[in-house]
Write an enzyme that holds these catalytic residues in place. Sequence first.
Site, mmCIF file in Angstrom:
data_model
loop_
_atom_site.group_PDB
_atom_site.id
_atom_site.type_symbol
_atom_site.label_atom_id
_atom_site.label_comp_id
_atom_site.label_asym_id
_atom_site.label_seq_id
_atom_site.Cartn_x
_atom_site.Cartn_y
_atom_site.Cartn_z
ATOM 1 N N LYS A 208 0.603 -25.404 7.166
ATOM 2 C CA LYS A 208 0.612 -24.584 8.610
ATOM 3 C C LYS A 208 -0.225 -25.632 9.786
ATOM 4 O O LYS A 208 -0.190 -25.695 10.751
ATOM 5 C CB LYS A 208 -0.221 -23.316 8.600
ATOM 6 C CG LYS A 208 0.614 -22.124 7.743
ATOM 7 C CD LYS A 208 -0.168 -21.534 7.561
ATOM 8 C CE LYS A 208 0.883 -19.782 6.859
ATOM 9 N NZ LYS A 208 0.106 -19.214 6.061
ATOM 10 N N GLN B 247 -4.074 -15.436 4.230
ATOM 11 C CA GLN B 247 -4.334 -15.634 3.071
ATOM 12 C C GLN B 247 -4.025 -14.878 1.931
ATOM 13 O O GLN B 247 -4.921 -14.739 1.005
ATOM 14 C CB GLN B 247 -4.466 -17.270 2.747
ATOM 15 C CG GLN B 247 -3.474 -18.151 2.370
ATOM 16 C CD GLN B 247 -2.200 -17.809 2.552
ATOM 17 O OE1 GLN B 247 -1.821 -18.402 3.788
ATOM 18 N NE2 GLN B 247 -0.879 -18.511 2.399
ATOM 19 N N ASP C 182 0.902 -11.663 11.286
ATOM 20 C CA ASP C 182 1.066 -11.926 10.238
ATOM 21 C C ASP C 182 2.257 -10.515 9.953
ATOM 22 O O ASP C 182 3.425 -9.679 9.619
ATOM 23 C CB ASP C 182 0.352 -11.617 9.290
ATOM 24 C CG ASP C 182 0.762 -13.352 7.830
ATOM 25 O OD1 ASP C 182 1.323 -14.041 8.671
ATOM 26 O OD2 ASP C 182 0.493 -13.253 7.582
#
Lengths: 334, 334
Positions: free
Chosen positions: A62, A106, A129
């Site tokens: 990422k 995460q 997200d």
Amino acid sequence: MASSSPSDHKATIIDGKAIAQTVRSEIADEVRHLSQQYGKVPGLAVVIVGNRKDSQSYVSMKRKACAEVGIKSFDLNLPEDVSQAELIAKVHELNANPDVHGILVQLPLPKHINEEKVLSEISIEKDVDGFHPLNIGKLAMKGRHPLFLPCTPKSKKRLLNIDSAVKLEIYMFCWKSSCFNHDHFLQGCLELLSRSGISIRGKKAVVVGRSNIVGLPVSLLLLKEDATVTIVHSHSSEPEKTVREADIVIAAAGQPMMIKGSWIKPGAAVIDVGTNAVDDQTRKSGYRLVGDVDFHEACKVAGWITPVPGGVGPMTVAMLLKNTLEGAKSTIVQ
Amino acid sequence: MASSSPSDHKATIIDGKAIAQTVRSEIADEVRHLSQQYGKVPGLAVVIVGNRKDSQSYVSMKRKACAEVGIKSFDLNLPEDVSQAELIAKVHELNANPDVHGILVQLPLPKHINEEKVLSEISIEKDVDGFHPLNIGKLAMKGRHPLFLPCTPKSKKRLLNIDSAVKLEIYMFCWKSSCFNHDHFLQGCLELLSRSGISIRGKKAVVVGRSNIVGLPVSLLLLKEDATVTIVHSHSSEPEKTVREADIVIAAAGQPMMIKGSWIKPGAAVIDVGTNAVDDQTRKSGYRLVGDVDFHEACKVAGWITPVPGGVGPMTVAMLLKNTLEGAKSTIVQ
């Protein structure tokens, strides 16, 4: 049947890698424009807790992707034993930081931390997200249903000798629902269709598979785009008949090559979300990745088809970058 | 076409009023059993803020229904200008009260109060209105999409001279999404099917309409029961062809008598969720309620069909009572 002579036909391959690259270039252009015009660039913060190898690798991908398009990375590595309160305090700091436009925690988090609680602390404007309301619904359901499936030890072990070209997709395959974001994956499906000039409105779309994490949300996305959506699953009678009526097939059953060429309506667009490892002794790794669709058969019938790997997979990080850019634009460009 | 001679056929009418009565009797039996065995009865608390006539009437119906089956009512009437903090404090009191097994905050709340915030304060075990995870997803979506539609002034006015037999259904029609709980309504649809001996698993179900409040959640419920679900809507091409393939049709389009007899597969089960007012000068009220299905035509083709009114509507309060009972059982019977 010979009259249709399907063997002469060859579907247009939807090249996810190339499309993802196009999306990234567009993002890079927009970031450059923001920087020149407003003196600001989008910022994405990624919070990792602990030393999970898979999380670390995925996050480093990422970070690299951000750097390529000019998005600034803010990375926070917290120890495995960080308290929930400390983690939340860090999230609050990122919420308050005007240079951060997207925050990504995460998953999975260590067992002593309530994931739902932590995620709910991310300010809604920075929740890259969870951009989509569906995601919140899914998150809300999480407390009641097992939403995150563990990665199988077998596939984990296989990660040791991976082919770098399909690295990301193997990661995604292994983690299934554990650490990568399905919403970006799903947005990727729709982006592949639109970039290939395939309109969704009014079309018959059949989604094969009804998982909370792929089948269901992709059905809702297609519905939002005005498709007539049918969801087919293991209890459906005559699935092949239903699939054969579809203008757009989304294969998300998790069954290697389950969907045969004879299931596909001639000219249909086939998006293969499945990523399955099958034994292959001709490979050094001992296996290869295949989709839920029998690619070679389907190629002879479909109008468009995504390969596995190289289809939906590569779009995932591109969509994350796009969400971060959109978040930044909404605050930078007033 | 004459060979099938559909005019001789007559569908079995699914009598929602009778089935709701059966459900209520079963609940009354279970409540009596709880009382005898454990010395406790289920308790349902309903919180109303302000003096909305429709809320008051609906709540009084709920109270009466509770009394009939032996569920204890705890009613709280708070003034229109109650503060959000005071309202939340009351919710906390009810959370702590061991005699209360279900808490229902009647919507809509006055504008100065954040509904989502208040509803999220109801403890999860007592959230009879949100028993289903879908509801939480919907609730989560609420902040981003207009989920609650206002009642039209026209239909409100018409409430003045109502026919008492269909009172509840007219209320529900007028309020649409404002104050009655759609989850109970949707559970009612499935209960009507199962009580009529119609299995869902593996069947082709077509839902006509894709509203956030009925079409979508009922699709997800059917999917959970293993139907192959197709959602048809205003942008679908050939909706009649798709509906004609369905073993189970859920009509939730909000279009009076849109679904004709010719759309129905012979022998199909038809659940009509639509409740529409159409002008009828032969009635004192000047109108009558009709469903989304042309009932008289469909009767000649379908295997089972729900009337409007008297189909799904009467099941709503019965399902609320059932949820309250289930909540009580889970705490009383250890």
